[in-house]
Design a protein around this motif. Structure first.
Motif, short mmCIF file in Angstrom:
data_model
loop_
_atom_site.label_atom_id
_atom_site.label_comp_id
_atom_site.label_asym_id
_atom_site.label_seq_id
_atom_site.Cartn_x
_atom_site.Cartn_y
_atom_site.Cartn_z
N ILE A 4 6.61 -3.93 -12.92
CA ILE A 4 5.72 -2.98 -13.59
C ILE A 4 4.37 -3.62 -13.86
N TYR A 5 4.41 -4.92 -14.21
CA TYR A 5 3.16 -5.63 -14.47
C TYR A 5 2.28 -5.66 -13.23
N PHE A 6 2.91 -5.97 -12.08
CA PHE A 6 2.11 -6.04 -10.85
C PHE A 6 1.59 -4.66 -10.44
N ILE A 7 2.41 -3.63 -10.65
CA ILE A 7 1.94 -2.28 -10.31
C ILE A 7 0.74 -1.90 -11.17
N ARG A 8 0.83 -2.19 -12.46
CA ARG A 8 -0.29 -1.88 -13.35
C ARG A 8 -1.52 -2.70 -13.01
N LEU A 9 -1.28 -3.96 -12.61
CA LEU A 9 -2.41 -4.81 -12.22
C LEU A 9 -3.13 -4.23 -11.01
N LEU A 10 -2.36 -3.76 -10.04
CA LEU A 10 -2.97 -3.19 -8.84
C LEU A 10 -3.64 -1.85 -9.14
N LEU A 11 -3.06 -1.07 -10.04
CA LEU A 11 -3.66 0.22 -10.38
C LEU A 11 -5.00 0.07 -11.08
N LYS A 12 -5.18 -1.05 -11.76
CA LYS A 12 -6.48 -1.29 -12.40
C LYS A 12 -7.60 -1.42 -11.38
N HIS A 13 -7.21 -1.90 -10.18
CA HIS A 13 -8.21 -2.13 -9.12
C HIS A 13 -7.96 -1.18 -7.96
N TYR A 14 -7.55 0.03 -8.29
CA TYR A 14 -7.19 1.00 -7.24
C TYR A 14 -8.34 1.30 -6.31
N LEU A 15 -9.55 1.24 -6.82
CA LEU A 15 -10.70 1.56 -5.97
C LEU A 15 -10.84 0.55 -4.83
N ILE A 16 -10.63 -0.74 -5.15
CA ILE A 16 -10.70 -1.79 -4.11
C ILE A 16 -9.55 -1.61 -3.12
N LEU A 17 -8.39 -1.28 -3.64
CA LEU A 17 -7.22 -1.11 -2.77
C LEU A 17 -7.35 0.11 -1.87
N ILE A 18 -8.17 1.06 -2.25
CA ILE A 18 -8.41 2.23 -1.40
C ILE A 18 -9.52 1.94 -0.39
N LEU A 19 -10.56 1.29 -0.85
CA LEU A 19 -11.71 1.01 0.04
C LEU A 19 -11.33 0.02 1.15
N GLY A 20 -10.46 -0.96 0.85
CA GLY A 20 -10.08 -1.95 1.86
C GLY A 20 -9.44 -1.32 3.09
N PRO A 21 -8.34 -0.57 2.95
CA PRO A 21 -7.75 0.09 4.12
C PRO A 21 -8.69 1.06 4.82
N VAL A 22 -9.49 1.81 4.02
CA VAL A 22 -10.40 2.78 4.64
C VAL A 22 -11.45 2.08 5.50
N ILE A 486 -3.04 -5.17 1.93
CA ILE A 486 -2.34 -6.40 1.54
C ILE A 486 -3.32 -7.50 1.12
N ILE A 487 -4.39 -7.68 1.89
CA ILE A 487 -5.33 -8.78 1.58
C ILE A 487 -5.98 -8.59 0.21
N PRO A 488 -6.57 -7.41 -0.10
CA PRO A 488 -7.12 -7.25 -1.45
C PRO A 488 -6.06 -7.38 -2.54
N ALA A 489 -4.85 -6.83 -2.26
CA ALA A 489 -3.78 -6.93 -3.25
C ALA A 489 -3.41 -8.39 -3.49
N PHE A 490 -3.34 -9.15 -2.42
CA PHE A 490 -3.03 -10.57 -2.56
C PHE A 490 -4.11 -11.29 -3.35
N VAL A 491 -5.37 -10.97 -3.06
CA VAL A 491 -6.48 -11.61 -3.78
C VAL A 491 -6.44 -11.25 -5.26
N ILE A 492 -6.16 -9.98 -5.55
CA ILE A 492 -6.09 -9.54 -6.95
C ILE A 492 -4.99 -10.28 -7.69
N ILE A 493 -3.81 -10.36 -7.08
CA ILE A 493 -2.68 -11.04 -7.72
C ILE A 493 -2.96 -12.52 -7.86
N ALA A 494 -3.57 -13.12 -6.82
CA ALA A 494 -3.88 -14.55 -6.89
C ALA A 494 -4.89 -14.83 -7.99
N LEU A 495 -5.92 -13.99 -8.09
CA LEU A 495 -6.91 -14.19 -9.14
C LEU A 495 -6.30 -13.98 -10.52
#
Length: 736
Positions: A4-22, A486-495
């Motif tokens: 749940i923590y990781f899902i919330r962490l990724l949802l905080k940066h949803y804009l980056i996670l959408i722009l990356g694949p697009v 995956i790459i932005p998600a990995f960077v977000i989690i790593a940071l």
């Protein structure tokens, strides 16, 4: 941390996670919009490596598994070799240059134009119209003359059709399961080039593979042939030596001749002994008869005529004996000898008659001394003389023959040893010759077997591909979207892992070594659909409970004296203190706030302000801060003293010795520095007797759940369901 923590962490940066694949999807879509079509042609080759015929056994060859794997690896490596690809590329170029116009089965119109456009006139002049081999030789010589010519660059630079690297990158060779078949496939954006390249590959690699396999057997054959020639020379030389020896010694067959001589010698020895016995007997009889004769008779027998006749008879007997011996050992002219002997015997008979008549005429004696008739004695003497002379003649011939036998034995004895040595030499040379001849025949058989097994057969000709392979564009776009996520998600989690801020309760307790009694969210950054009033109430209530848990058991007649402080400015201690006092006021508690600065917030809390500098620094009790002598602190339930940040300002250190409780306010969205740690270490002696707690301010809403439970606010039905699924609470229900 949980899912749940990781899902919330990724949802905080949803804009980056959408722009990356697009963005990555758009980039791949643009780069692949003109992607050329790819055609694939395949061919199958029967090798016969594992189950092919074998000349040595006239059955299917039985090869062990490792040998089969090695043989297939060798074949595949020949196909994938640089030399094979170079020759294929050059021969393909020759095919294209010999065309007057493009042919669909060989090359498309567009590819033909592209090739003709880049070929210089110098290379075009090397083409011999209608003659493939001559053109190939001209191109090969032109390529090998230096390293900077056009054809050499075609082979070694990245030309998409003729470069050996490009050819090998588009070629795929594999064995079909555990069979004797191999499949070769080739990919190209031109179906004609695809098919033509595979056809040339079949011709080139079969020839190269056969040459490699047969060159070893040729060397073996050449070796055994040379050895066989040397052995033939040795054998001929040995046989010539024996022939020369036989000629020089008049030997037809040594062993038969020596055996014949031995047999004749034994027979002659027996015959010679008989002659000796006959001669002795004749001498004895003559002596007896001569003793019976008178002196006068003996004298008459020794006259000249009788002696002459006797000598003639003796000589004739010697000749007869010689002829008899010759006739006995010479069967070829036996008839001739018999005729001569018959004549000589007749002549001997005549001489004997003459001798008898001469004896009778010379002297007539009627009776002998002993009363024996003399004529009878003379007859006996004559007969014995003839027998004696005949035997003596044979003895003379026998003596010569005996000497001849002795000479032959002495002559043949050393020749036998020489003959043995020569025959042994011939035998060794012959065995060596036969052994090498056998090895040569085996090598020839193996060579024929290799030729049979290296005669690869094309069981399936390369096809002309009419349909291109399905485009991989969709897969690339999908992969691009996945990678873009995956790459932005990995960077977000790593940071997030590398984030040095305090962030949560566990880090705050670890760094300050104090218990966290309450957490407060960041009131300046409010999220939608969250009830911050309720969240504030829960946090303040948690703080209220935490304070009373800390002071439980403290014996004090006066009010609870608490100090709220921080190591840095801007930690929010003023605001949190107001929240606490307002909450306690609603609970019926009387509270006093003593602050080092004027409180600008609209609040009904009783407050006092003291000067943090000057004499105040020497205060040893909370009562020293109250200037109004009429104010009694004992009337209050809680006196909260707020001092400035201890790391950046002056503050009354001894004031902590009079307090009951110390509350450290820390902001969660900053890092804990060495200065903060050192400030607490310096204050440690003054706070050893105090009950202490930490108020963590500016905490993310997700971290608030660890202290107060579920965050109050509006949530959609889907969101609540997803949360229950993730937290494995889909079937959990509240109890009454």
């Amino acid at each position: 941390m949980n899912i749940i923590y990781f899902i919330r962490l990724l949802l905080k940066h949803y804009l980056i996670l959408i722009l990356g694949p697009v963005m990555l999807f758009s980039l791949i879509f643009h780069l692949t919009k003109d992607e050329p079509k790819v055609y694939t042609s395949r061919t199958k080759i029967y090798t016969g490596i594992a189950t092919g015929a074998n000349l040595t056994s006239l059955e299917s060859s039985k090869v062990d598994r490792q040998s089969t794997i090695t043989a297939f690896d060798n074949l595949i490596n020949v196909i994938n070799s640089r030399g094979t690809a170079e020759e294929v590329g050059l021969r393909l170029f020759v095919h294209h240059m010999l065309l007057e116009k493009p042919t669909k089965e060989i090359i498309s119109r567009e590819s033909y134009k592209n090739i003709k456009r880049i070929v210089p006139d110098e290379v075009s002049q090397l083409v011999v119209e209608g003659n493939y081999e001559e053109t190939y030789k001209n191109f090969l010589n032109y390529k090998n003359k230096d390293f900077e010519n056009f054809i050499y660059e075609l082979s070694y630079l990245n030309h998409p059709v003729y470069s050996f690297e490009k050819i090998l990158s588009k070629l795929k060779v594999r064995r079909l399961y555990s069979s004797d078949m191999i499949e070769i496939s080739y990919k190209s954006n031109d179906p004609g080039i695809c098919k033509q390249t595979l056809q040339i590959f079949n011709e080139v690699f079969v020839e190269k593979y056969s040459a490699i396999k047969l060159v070893q057997s040729d060397a073996i054959l050449k070796y055994f042939q040379n050895q066989l020639d040397d052995a033939q020379v040795k054998l001929d030389k040995s046989e010539d030596q024996l022939l020369k020896f036989n000629k020089q010694n008049n030997i037809i067959n040594y062993y038969e001749q020596s055996e014949h001589i031995t047999i004749q010698k034994e027979r002659f020895s027996a015959y010679y002994n008989e002659l000796k016995m006959e001669l002795k007997a004749s001498e004895a009889v003559l002596k007896v008869l001569e003793d019976k004769l008178t002196v006068q008779q003996k004298k008459e027998l020794n006259n000249a005529e009788i002696i002459k006749l006797r000598n003639q008879i003796a000589e004739l007997n010697i000749e007869i004996s010689v002829k008899d011996y010759q006739a006995e050992f010479d069967t070829i002219t036996d008839t001739h000898y018999q005729d001569e002997i018959a004549v000589m015997r007749a002549k001997s008979f005549e001489l004997q008659e003459k001798l008898r008549n001469s004896i009778n005429q010379a002297y007539f004696i009627d009776n002998s001394v002993g009363g024996i008739n003399s004529t009878s004695v003379l007859d006996q003497w004559l007969v014995n003389v003839v027998a004696y002379e005949s035997t003596r003649a044979k003895m003379l011939v026998g003596d010569e023959k005996n000497k001849e036998f002795e000479r032959l034995v002495k002559e043949y004895a050393p020749k036998g040893a020489t003959m043995k040595r020569l025959e042994r030499k011939i035998d060794i040379a012959e065995k060596e010759y036969l052994s090498i001849l056998h090895s040569l025949n085996v090598a020839k058989l193996k060579q024929q077997n290799l030729e049979l097994n290296t005669n690869l057969k094309v069981s399936e000709e390369p096809n002309f591909p009419l349909k291109s392979e399905p485009s991989k564009r969709k897969i690339l776009l999908l992969i691009g979207m996945v990678i873009g996520f995956i790459i932005p998600a990995f960077v977000i989690i790593a940071l997030d892992f590398l984030n040095p801020n305090i962030r949560n309760v566990a880090n705050a307790q670890k760094l300050t070594k104090l218990s966290v009694i309450s957490t407060f969210p960041n009131m300046l950054k409010k999220a939608r659909r969250r009830d911050y009033a309720e969240l504030k109430r829960l946090s303040v209530n948690k703080l209220f409970q935490g304070i009373f848990n800390l002071v439980n058991g403290i014996e004090s007649k006066g009010p609870i004296k608490a100090i709220i402080y921080s190591t840095q400015d801007g930690e929010g201690k003023t605001c949190l203190g107001n929240f606490l006092l307002e909450h306690m006021k609603t609970k019926g508690f009387k509270c006093l706030l003593i602050n080092h600065k004027e409180n600008n917030e609209d609040s009904e809390i009783e407050q006092l302000v003291f000067d943090a500098d000057g004499e105040t620094l020497k205060c040893t009790s909370v009562s020293n801060l109250v200037k109004n002598k009429n104010m009694e602190l004992s009337t209050y339930d809680l006196v909260l003293v707020e001092i400035p940040s201890i790391n950046l300002n002056n503050y009354p250190v001894k004031l902590f010795s009079d307090a009951d409780l110390a509350l450290l306010t820390v902001r969660a969205n900053r890092s804990w520095s060495s200065a903060d740690k050192n400030a607490l270490v310096k204050l440690e002696k003054q706070t050893q007797h105090l009950k202490q707690g930490v108020i963590l301010n500016g905490v993310e809403l997700d971290e608030m759940e660890k202290m107060i439970g579920e965050i109050p606010g509006e949530r959609s039905l889907i969101r609540r369901f997803i949360k229950k699924v993730i937290s494995f609470q889909i079937y959990s229900k509240k109890l009454k």
